[in-house]
Scaffold this motif. Structure first.
Motif, PDB file in Angstrom:
ATOM      1  N   GLU A   1       0.859  -1.183   0.000  1.00 54.81           N
ATOM      2  CA  GLU A   1       0.000   0.000   0.000  1.00 54.81           C
ATOM      3  C   GLU A   1       0.893   1.229   0.000  1.00 54.81           C
ATOM      4  O   GLU A   1       1.726   1.405   0.879  1.00 54.81           O
ATOM      5  N   ASP A   2       0.715   2.110  -1.024  1.00 56.72           N
ATOM      6  CA  ASP A   2       1.613   3.261  -1.145  1.00 56.72           C
ATOM      7  C   ASP A   2       1.183   4.466  -0.328  1.00 56.72           C
ATOM      8  O   ASP A   2       1.943   5.423  -0.185  1.00 56.72           O
ATOM      9  N   ASP A   3      -0.030   4.456   0.218  1.00 58.53           N
ATOM     10  CA  ASP A   3      -0.447   5.524   1.123  1.00 58.53           C
ATOM     11  C   ASP A   3       0.114   5.207   2.511  1.00 58.53           C
ATOM     12  O   ASP A   3      -0.317   4.255   3.163  1.00 58.53           O
ATOM     13  N   GLU A   4       1.084   6.004   2.941  1.00 55.39           N
ATOM     14  CA  GLU A   4       1.792   5.694   4.184  1.00 55.39           C
ATOM     15  C   GLU A   4       0.862   5.664   5.389  1.00 55.39           C
ATOM     16  O   GLU A   4       1.033   4.832   6.292  1.00 55.39           O
ATOM     17  N   LYS A   5      -0.115   6.548   5.424  1.00 62.28           N
ATOM     18  CA  LYS A   5      -1.034   6.584   6.557  1.00 62.28           C
ATOM     19  C   LYS A   5      -1.863   5.311   6.621  1.00 62.28           C
ATOM     20  O   LYS A   5      -2.010   4.691   7.685  1.00 62.28           O
ATOM     21  N   ILE A   6      -2.420   4.915   5.456  1.00 60.37           N
ATOM     22  CA  ILE A   6      -3.228   3.697   5.421  1.00 60.37           C
ATOM     23  C   ILE A   6      -2.367   2.478   5.747  1.00 60.37           C
ATOM     24  O   ILE A   6      -2.771   1.589   6.505  1.00 60.37           O
ATOM     25  N   ALA A   7      -1.157   2.435   5.184  1.00 59.52           N
ATOM     26  CA  ALA A   7      -0.254   1.311   5.442  1.00 59.52           C
ATOM     27  C   ALA A   7       0.058   1.191   6.928  1.00 59.52           C
ATOM     28  O   ALA A   7       0.108   0.093   7.487  1.00 59.52           O
ATOM     29  N   SER A   8       0.269   2.340   7.577  1.00 61.72           N
ATOM     30  CA  SER A   8       0.566   2.337   9.010  1.00 61.72           C
ATOM     31  C   SER A   8      -0.622   1.832   9.822  1.00 61.72           C
ATOM     32  O   SER A   8      -0.459   1.042  10.767  1.00 61.72           O
ATOM     33  N   ILE A   9      -1.823   2.267   9.451  1.00 59.17           N
ATOM     34  CA  ILE A   9      -3.031   1.810  10.144  1.00 59.17           C
ATOM     35  C   ILE A   9      -3.198   0.301   9.991  1.00 59.17           C
ATOM     36  O   ILE A   9      -3.496  -0.420  10.951  1.00 59.17           O
ATOM     37  N   LEU A  10      -2.984  -0.184   8.776  1.00 61.75           N
ATOM     38  CA  LEU A  10      -3.110  -1.619   8.524  1.00 61.75           C
ATOM     39  C   LEU A  10      -2.085  -2.418   9.329  1.00 61.75           C
ATOM     40  O   LEU A  10      -2.419  -3.431   9.949  1.00 61.75           O
ATOM     41  N   LYS A  11      -0.851  -1.945   9.321  1.00 66.04           N
ATOM     42  CA  LYS A  11       0.189  -2.651  10.067  1.00 66.04           C
ATOM     43  C   LYS A  11      -0.123  -2.681  11.560  1.00 66.04           C
ATOM     44  O   LYS A  11      -0.026  -3.739  12.209  1.00 66.04           O
ATOM     45  N   ASN A  12      -0.502  -1.530  12.110  1.00 65.49           N
ATOM     46  CA  ASN A  12      -0.810  -1.471  13.537  1.00 65.49           C
ATOM     47  C   ASN A  12      -1.977  -2.386  13.892  1.00 65.49           C
ATOM     48  O   ASN A  12      -1.993  -3.012  14.962  1.00 65.49           O
ATOM     49  N   ASN A  13      -2.949  -2.462  12.991  1.00 64.77           N
ATOM     50  CA  ASN A  13      -4.095  -3.331  13.251  1.00 64.77           C
ATOM     51  C   ASN A  13      -3.708  -4.801  13.204  1.00 64.77           C
ATOM     52  O   ASN A  13      -4.179  -5.614  14.007  1.00 64.77           O
TER      53      ASN A  13
ATOM     54  N   VAL B   1       5.588  -3.633   5.701  1.00 74.05           N
ATOM     55  CA  VAL B   1       5.043  -2.733   4.684  1.00 74.05           C
ATOM     56  C   VAL B   1       6.067  -2.539   3.569  1.00 74.05           C
ATOM     57  O   VAL B   1       7.236  -2.259   3.823  1.00 74.05           O
ATOM     58  N   ILE B   2       5.618  -2.705   2.335  1.00 73.67           N
ATOM     59  CA  ILE B   2       6.471  -2.452   1.170  1.00 73.67           C
ATOM     60  C   ILE B   2       6.743  -0.944   1.048  1.00 73.67           C
ATOM     61  O   ILE B   2       5.822  -0.127   1.170  1.00 73.67           O
ATOM     62  N   THR B   3       7.993  -0.590   0.795  1.00 70.91           N
ATOM     63  CA  THR B   3       8.352   0.821   0.613  1.00 70.91           C
ATOM     64  C   THR B   3       8.940   1.102  -0.768  1.00 70.91           C
ATOM     65  O   THR B   3       8.989   2.245  -1.201  1.00 70.91           O
ATOM     66  N   GLN B   4       9.401   0.072  -1.464  1.00 76.19           N
ATOM     67  CA  GLN B   4       9.946   0.224  -2.808  1.00 76.19           C
ATOM     68  C   GLN B   4       8.997  -0.444  -3.796  1.00 76.19           C
ATOM     69  O   GLN B   4       8.835  -1.673  -3.773  1.00 76.19           O
ATOM     70  N   PHE B   5       8.380   0.362  -4.665  1.00 83.60           N
ATOM     71  CA  PHE B   5       7.308  -0.157  -5.502  1.00 83.60           C
ATOM     72  C   PHE B   5       7.723  -0.456  -6.942  1.00 83.60           C
ATOM     73  O   PHE B   5       6.925  -0.979  -7.710  1.00 83.60           O
TER      74      PHE B   5
ATOM     75  N   ILE C   1       9.940 -12.108  -1.555  1.00 86.58           N
ATOM     76  CA  ILE C   1      10.709 -13.347  -1.395  1.00 86.58           C
ATOM     77  C   ILE C   1      11.438 -13.365  -0.053  1.00 86.58           C
ATOM     78  O   ILE C   1      11.465 -14.385   0.650  1.00 86.58           O
ATOM     79  N   ALA C   2      12.022 -12.226   0.314  1.00 88.28           N
ATOM     80  CA  ALA C   2      12.784 -12.168   1.564  1.00 88.28           C
ATOM     81  C   ALA C   2      11.885 -12.326   2.781  1.00 88.28           C
ATOM     82  O   ALA C   2      12.251 -12.995   3.752  1.00 88.28           O
ATOM     83  N   TYR C   3      10.710 -11.725   2.737  1.00 83.83           N
ATOM     84  CA  TYR C   3       9.816 -11.760   3.902  1.00 83.83           C
ATOM     85  C   TYR C   3       9.046 -13.073   3.991  1.00 83.83           C
ATOM     86  O   TYR C   3       8.696 -13.524   5.083  1.00 83.83           O
ATOM     87  N   ASP C   4       8.772 -13.688   2.838  1.00 87.62           N
ATOM     88  CA  ASP C   4       8.075 -14.976   2.780  1.00 87.62           C
ATOM     89  C   ASP C   4       6.769 -14.940   3.570  1.00 87.62           C
ATOM     90  O   ASP C   4       6.578 -15.699   4.531  1.00 87.62           O
ATOM     91  N   PRO C   5       5.819 -14.083   3.180  1.00 86.15           N
ATOM     92  CA  PRO C   5       4.584 -13.931   3.964  1.00 86.15           C
ATOM     93  C   PRO C   5       3.625 -15.095   3.776  1.00 86.15           C
ATOM     94  O   PRO C   5       3.745 -15.882   2.827  1.00 86.15           O
ATOM     95  N   GLN C   6       2.659 -15.182   4.692  1.00 87.60           N
ATOM     96  CA  GLN C   6       1.567 -16.150   4.538  1.00 87.60           C
ATOM     97  C   GLN C   6       0.323 -15.520   3.923  1.00 87.60           C
ATOM     98  O   GLN C   6      -0.604 -16.223   3.528  1.00 87.60           O
ATOM     99  N   LEU C   7       0.292 -14.185   3.838  1.00 93.10           N
ATOM    100  CA  LEU C   7      -0.848 -13.478   3.244  1.00 93.10           C
ATOM    101  C   LEU C   7      -0.382 -12.108   2.778  1.00 93.10           C
ATOM    102  O   LEU C   7       0.490 -11.502   3.409  1.00 93.10           O
ATOM    103  N   VAL C   8      -0.976 -11.627   1.682  1.00 94.06           N
ATOM    104  CA  VAL C   8      -0.642 -10.301   1.149  1.00 94.06           C
ATOM    105  C   VAL C   8      -1.901  -9.447   1.097  1.00 94.06           C
ATOM    106  O   VAL C   8      -2.949  -9.887   0.612  1.00 94.06           O
ATOM    107  N   LEU C   9      -1.806  -8.229   1.618  1.00 95.40           N
ATOM    108  CA  LEU C   9      -2.832  -7.202   1.430  1.00 95.40           C
ATOM    109  C   LEU C   9      -2.329  -6.289   0.319  1.00 95.40           C
ATOM    110  O   LEU C   9      -1.274  -5.666   0.457  1.00 95.40           O
ATOM    111  N   LEU C  10      -3.067  -6.215  -0.785  1.00 92.79           N
ATOM    112  CA  LEU C  10      -2.538  -5.616  -2.004  1.00 92.79           C
ATOM    113  C   LEU C  10      -3.454  -4.528  -2.553  1.00 92.79           C
ATOM    114  O   LEU C  10      -4.613  -4.783  -2.902  1.00 92.79           O
ATOM    115  N   ASP C  11      -2.929  -3.295  -2.618  1.00 90.99           N
ATOM    116  CA  ASP C  11      -3.666  -2.198  -3.235  1.00 90.99           C
ATOM    117  C   ASP C  11      -3.606  -2.349  -4.756  1.00 90.99           C
ATOM    118  O   ASP C  11      -2.701  -2.999  -5.297  1.00 90.99           O
TER     119      ASP C  11
END
Length: 243
Positions: free
Chosen positions: A8-20, A30-34, A42-52
């Motif tokens: 998510e490229d909106d930093e405010k929304i990304a921060s809210i999502l992460k905190n939640n 949170v991805i910072t390089q788009f 690949i490095a983080y190896d997540p189990q789920l992606v929230l994708l804008d």
């Protein structure tokens, strides 16, 4: 602790999502390089992606396809686009669910927990070979008229050909193959795919069935899933059974 990657490229929304996510005891990044999110994925190896969807350089549909080339993990689209076609495109490009902005965090968490349960928790496809009680078939494999579904590998096989399935495609295939030749109602299929069916557009099911049909067509079974008007669908292998 499940790892959630937030694209998510909106930093405010990304921060809210992460905190939640952290509030509910998930790990989140949170991805910072788009320009290219795949190294971080690949490095983080997540189990789920929230994708804008609306992202710099390439949109969310593109990144969903890139992720699907490597992984079948759940992907939930988050977007300000509320149109039906946007939701259809999200699913056709490999997404598992869709939520619109402004984000209702309780609904988002319900969807996150639901998809994690289906993928990794009590509703996940089992990988053991213990008996399932379905006509003596093992939990690791289902068969119908020569068509085989390998649950642990998310694969369908027919006459030596194999295709890989997404989680939703596998859940649909499992519903049909447990009851070959019998009509499976749309309500049954919706309940198999989503816990909170009241939040699901009926067209979303149609798109998922279409995707499974395409996979069967790749195997040489273009008419295996029959639409029964006003009732649902059924797997019809009678004409396809090897002699």
């Amino acid at each position: 602790m499940y790892r959630i990657l937030i694209v998510e490229d909106d930093e405010k929304i990304a921060s809210i999502l992460k905190n939640n996510m952290v509030k509910y005891e998930f790990e989140a990044s949170v991805i910072t390089q788009f320009r290219d999110i795949m190294p971080a994925f690949i490095a983080y190896d997540p189990q789920l992606v929230l994708l804008d969807i609306n992202l710099p350089y390439f949109d969310g549909y593109y990144w969903c396809r890139q992720i699907r080339m490597r992984s079948s993990i759940p992907i939930i689209f988050i977007s300000a686009r509320a149109g039906e076609m946007d939701q259809v495109m999200a699913i056709e490009n490999g997404g598992d669910d869709y939520i619109t902005k402004p984000i209702h965090l309780d609904l988002l968490m319900a969807k996150v927990k639901s998809v994690l349960r289906r993928s990794y928790g009590e509703y996940a496809a089992p990988s053991s070979s213990a008996s399932s009680g379905v006509e003596g078939q093992s939990l690791a494999e289902l068969a119908a008229g020569g068509l085989r579904l390998y649950l642990a590998r998310n694969e369908l096989a027919w006459k030596g050909q194999r295709v890989e399935l997404t989680k939703n495609e596998q859940l649909l295939a499992e519903c049909f193959m447990k009851q070959p030749g019998i009509v499976v109602s749309r309500e049954q299929l919706l309940e198999a795919l989503w816990d909170d069916v009241q939040f699901v557009d009926d067209n979303t099911l149609t798109v998922n069935v279409t995707r499974l049909r395409k996979k069967l067509e790749e195997l040489g079974l273009p008419k295996a899933i029959e639409t029964v008007r006003g009732q649902g669908y059924k797997l019809n292998m009678a004409e396809e059974t090897p002699r």
